[in-house]
Design a protein around this motif. Structure first.
Motif, PDB file in Angstrom:
ATOM      1  N   VAL A 133       0.829  -1.213   0.000  1.00  7.83           N
ATOM      2  CA  VAL A 133       0.000   0.000   0.000  1.00  7.83           C
ATOM      3  C   VAL A 133       0.860   1.258   0.000  1.00  7.83           C
ATOM      4  CG1 VAL A 133      -1.610   1.389   1.351  1.00  7.83           C
ATOM      5  CG2 VAL A 133      -2.019  -1.062   1.075  1.00  7.83           C
ATOM      6  N   ARG A 134       1.871   1.276   0.852  1.00 11.24           N
ATOM      7  CA  ARG A 134       2.634   2.530   0.954  1.00 11.24           C
ATOM      8  C   ARG A 134       3.411   2.816  -0.328  1.00 11.24           C
ATOM      9  NH1 ARG A 134       8.621   2.064   2.478  1.00 11.24           N
ATOM     10  NH2 ARG A 134       8.918  -0.170   2.705  1.00 11.24           N
ATOM     11  N   PHE A 135       3.885   1.779  -1.001  1.00  4.70           N
ATOM     12  CA  PHE A 135       4.541   2.022  -2.290  1.00  4.70           C
ATOM     13  C   PHE A 135       3.530   2.480  -3.332  1.00  4.70           C
ATOM     14  CE2 PHE A 135       8.206  -0.372  -0.649  1.00  4.70           C
ATOM     15  CZ  PHE A 135       9.237   0.407  -1.148  1.00  4.70           C
ATOM     16  N   TYR A 136       2.320   1.904  -3.303  1.00  5.30           N
ATOM     17  CA  TYR A 136       1.259   2.305  -4.237  1.00  5.30           C
ATOM     18  C   TYR A 136       0.945   3.793  -4.061  1.00  5.30           C
ATOM     19  CZ  TYR A 136      -3.271   2.047  -6.701  1.00  5.30           C
ATOM     20  OH  TYR A 136      -4.331   2.230  -7.556  1.00  5.30           O
ATOM     21  N   LEU A 137       0.977   4.244  -2.798  1.00 10.61           N
ATOM     22  CA  LEU A 137       0.692   5.655  -2.519  1.00 10.61           C
ATOM     23  C   LEU A 137       1.931   6.539  -2.711  1.00 10.61           C
ATOM     24  CD1 LEU A 137      -1.559   5.267   0.646  1.00 10.61           C
ATOM     25  CD2 LEU A 137      -2.306   5.699  -1.694  1.00 10.61           C
ATOM     26  N   GLY A 138       3.067   5.927  -3.020  1.00 11.65           N
ATOM     27  CA  GLY A 138       4.266   6.703  -3.308  1.00 11.65           C
ATOM     28  C   GLY A 138       5.081   7.065  -2.082  1.00 11.65           C
ATOM     29  N   ILE A 139       5.032   6.203  -1.058  1.00 14.82           N
ATOM     30  CA  ILE A 139       5.770   6.462   0.182  1.00 14.82           C
ATOM     31  C   ILE A 139       6.876   5.415   0.303  1.00 14.82           C
ATOM     32  CG2 ILE A 139       5.567   6.578   2.697  1.00 14.82           C
ATOM     33  CD1 ILE A 139       2.624   7.522   2.198  1.00 14.82           C
ATOM     34  N   THR A 140       8.122   5.858   0.063  1.00 16.63           N
ATOM     35  CA  THR A 140       9.265   4.943   0.018  1.00 16.63           C
ATOM     36  C   THR A 140      10.020   4.983   1.350  1.00 16.63           C
ATOM     37  OG1 THR A 140      10.661   6.687  -0.873  1.00 16.63           O
ATOM     38  CG2 THR A 140       9.519   5.286  -2.468  1.00 16.63           C
ATOM     39  N   ASN A 141      11.074   4.175   1.472  1.00 20.01           N
ATOM     40  CA  ASN A 141      11.849   4.189   2.723  1.00 20.01           C
ATOM     41  C   ASN A 141      12.387   5.587   3.063  1.00 20.01           C
ATOM     42  OD1 ASN A 141      11.312   1.508   2.456  1.00 20.01           O
ATOM     43  ND2 ASN A 141      13.420   0.815   2.734  1.00 20.01           N
ATOM     44  N   PRO A 142      12.977   6.310   2.096  1.00 17.81           N
ATOM     45  CA  PRO A 142      13.474   7.651   2.433  1.00 17.81           C
ATOM     46  C   PRO A 142      12.370   8.586   2.943  1.00 17.81           C
ATOM     47  CG  PRO A 142      14.435   6.909   0.373  1.00 17.81           C
ATOM     48  CD  PRO A 142      13.383   5.896   0.739  1.00 17.81           C
ATOM     49  N   SER A 143      11.103   8.341   2.567  1.00 22.33           N
ATOM     50  CA  SER A 143      10.009   9.193   3.070  1.00 22.33           C
ATOM     51  C   SER A 143       9.969   9.139   4.597  1.00 22.33           C
ATOM     52  CB  SER A 143       8.650   8.727   2.533  1.00 22.33           C
ATOM     53  OG  SER A 143       8.663   8.551   1.144  1.00 22.33           O
TER      54      SER A 143
END
Lengths: 395, 148
Positions: A133-143
């Motif tokens: 989900v978080r990758f789908y929403l564009g939230i990566t580890n550096p976020s």
């Protein structure tokens, strides 16, 4: 009764982007550790591997994979997966085997081959998986690293240059480390000029992913004494505690925190709870620590670790780096190896690499990056899904 | 574009109310702990073993806990516009639920316009296009006229 075990030998394969099979790195590290320990591979009773998730079935059964590669000799095997804490959990499994009396000498190995760029989740449409989900929403580890960094700037007045100073320090430390991937002395100007990735973190503030391998040969104190190695560096504590509900810090890969509406927020945040348990188990405190290896996934989070290790009060981390307290020659050098800034992360090997470095430091064998007179050191790391670890070594 | 062309990017996670959307969470009927996402059949409070939950609409306003942005295109399953447009990300604290929820910030709002403590509200906006279908997600938007 002492719960100490002896570290008889350590070994590493240099970190890099070699693109070869992870087993090669693990075998090289294991053979170096066995040679360092002067232990015959056929005398090892237990092989404990840190798993890798990116190399197919051999990675899921890493303990057996390394045992087969070194030559089946009947040893029992274990494989641990615990994200960034995988190496420490593999070490903890081997320590339990030794302390229970079921085995005298064990080999612990972690190695990884990593893809380029961002670490990405498994494929498909999988909204039940928070990592998807978080990758789908564009939230990566550096976020996530950036959210923590911005929070420091807002709460404590840290600046982007404070984070840059951590990178500069670690690059100076790792410059002469033969196992480090990046051996270049970066300046504050280099950091300032590097591309913004996740505001306020720039490319040179964020660690890369690397290939690498690290291994330890450990034994009971009795076995060490029989070998004439009663003075070996000891593992005095291993903490692999999980968080306590309700955690108030949003952690990878979650899209939301626990709700504290019913239970209230736990007083000790997770990252601080990890070393607290290690100190308790070792019976020593932060004032006894001479050297630390911490997980600088970002250069800002290294400052969080200073506070979580209780090397300074909450909010004083930036003062430590400004005053040079954590550089070689300072009161408590942190990441004398160069840290993740110089290594990049090889997940199942990284926690073991921290232990390798502290072993060399406590033996006085760290060469140009030696912390003078070091007799007690601590590691710390934190990863996904409630995994983290802290190991204390004593000479 | 007709209303039929708009679909939630993640089914069942939020109401599709264009004016006042809410995230859909759940609340434990025994201890009152909230969950987002709501897909849960067991309470994660260690002091509670309830398996009964009410679906609830979470507060649609809160204040910024921290924020950042994405300057580079994330990997799949993220569906990036071409060319990639950087976007801001906010972690927003909901007061009643006492939890922090992440999300993109609406288009056109850069990190320079955000502050910790700033009041935000939930809106729906395009996450990506899937052919002719507009896949929408929740995003955080600064509340206009509010003092931080």
């Amino acid at each position: 009764m002492s719960q100490d075990i002896a570290i008889l030998g350590v070994g590493m394969h240099p970190w890099g982007k070699w693109g070869r099979n992870f087993v090669e790195y693990g075998v090289k590290a294991a053979r170096d550790a066995l040679a360092d320990a002067e232990v015959d591979w056929r005398d090892v009773g237990f092989v404990s591997g840190g798993a890798t998730m990116r190399n197919g079935y051999p990675g899921y059964v890493a303990g057996a994979t390394f045992a087969q590669a070194l030559g089946w000799q009947g040893a029992e095997v274990n494989t641990s997966y615990a994200a960034c804490a995988s190496g420490s959990q593999a070490l903890a499994a081997a320590r339990s085997k030794i302390l229970s009396g079921a085995c005298e000498v064990a080999l612990v190995v972690g190695a990884d081959t990593t893809p380029k760029g961002f670490l990405a989740p498994a494929g498909g449409y999988r909204p039940e998986d928070p990592d998807w989900v978080r990758f789908y929403l564009g939230i990566t580890n550096p976020s996530y690293f950036a959210l923590y960094a911005r929070r420091r700037m807002d709460l404590y007045g840290d600046t982007e240059d404070d984070f840059g100073l951590v990178k500069v320090k670690n690059s100076e430390h790792g410059y002469t480390n033969p196992y480090a991937r990046y051996r270049k002395k970066f300046t504050l100007e280099d950091v300032r000029q590097s591309a913004m990735v996740a505001d306020p973190l720039r490319l040179l503030n964020i660690c890369a992913t690397s290939d690498g391998g690290a291994a330890l040969v450990i034994s009971s104190m009795d076995y060490a004494k029989k070998m004439g190695r009663g003075d070996a560096v000891r593992v005095a504590a291993i903490s692999t505690v999980t968080p306590t509900f309700a955690s108030s810090v949003v952690e990878m890969p979650d899209i939301a925190t626990d709700s504290a509406a019913a239970d209230g927020v736990d007083a000790l945040r997770y990252r601080a709870a990890i070393p607290a348990k290690a100190y308790e188990e070792a019976g020593i405190g932060p004032e006894d620590i001479n050297v630390a290896e911490v997980y600088d996934l970002s250069s800002a989070v290294e400052l969080d670790w200073y506070e979580d290790l209780q090397l300074c009060a909450r909010g004083d981390g930036a003062k430590m780096i400004r005053d040079g307290v954590t550089r070689l020659g300072g009161k408590v050098p942190v990441n004398p190896s160069g840290g993740l800034a110089c290594f990049g992360e090889a997940v199942p090997a990284q926690a073991l690499a921290q232990v390798c470095e502290l072993t060399w430091q406590l033996r006085g064998e760290a060469g140009e990056r030696q912390v003078q007179g070091a007799s007690a050191g601590i590691t710390a790391n934190q990863g996904l899904f409630g995994h983290g670890s802290s190991v204390i070594l004593k000479s | 574009m007709s209303a039929n062309d708009v679909q939630p990017a993640i089914e069942g996670w939020y109401t599709m109310d264009a004016e006042h959307p809410h995230l859909l969470g759940s609340c434990c009927t025994r201890c009152g702990t909230y969950y987002f996402p709501k897909h849960i059949s067991y309470c994660k409070n260690p002091a509670c073993d309830s398996e009964q939950f009410d679906e609830v609409q979470l507060s649609r306003t809160g204040k910024i806990w921290s924020y950042t942005n994405a300057c580079y295109k994330p990997p799949e399953p993220f569906v990036a516009a071409d060319p990639f447009e950087p976007y801001a990300i906010a972690a927003v604290e909901l007061e009643k639920e006492q939890m922090i929820i992440l999300g993109q910030v609406v288009e056109g709002v850069a990190v320079e316009q955000l502050k910790v403590g700033q009041q935000m509200e939930l809106v729906l906006q395009t996450l990506h296009m899937d052919g002719d279908i507009e896949k929408v997600s929740w995003k955080w938007k600064p509340r206009t006229g509010d003092e931080t």
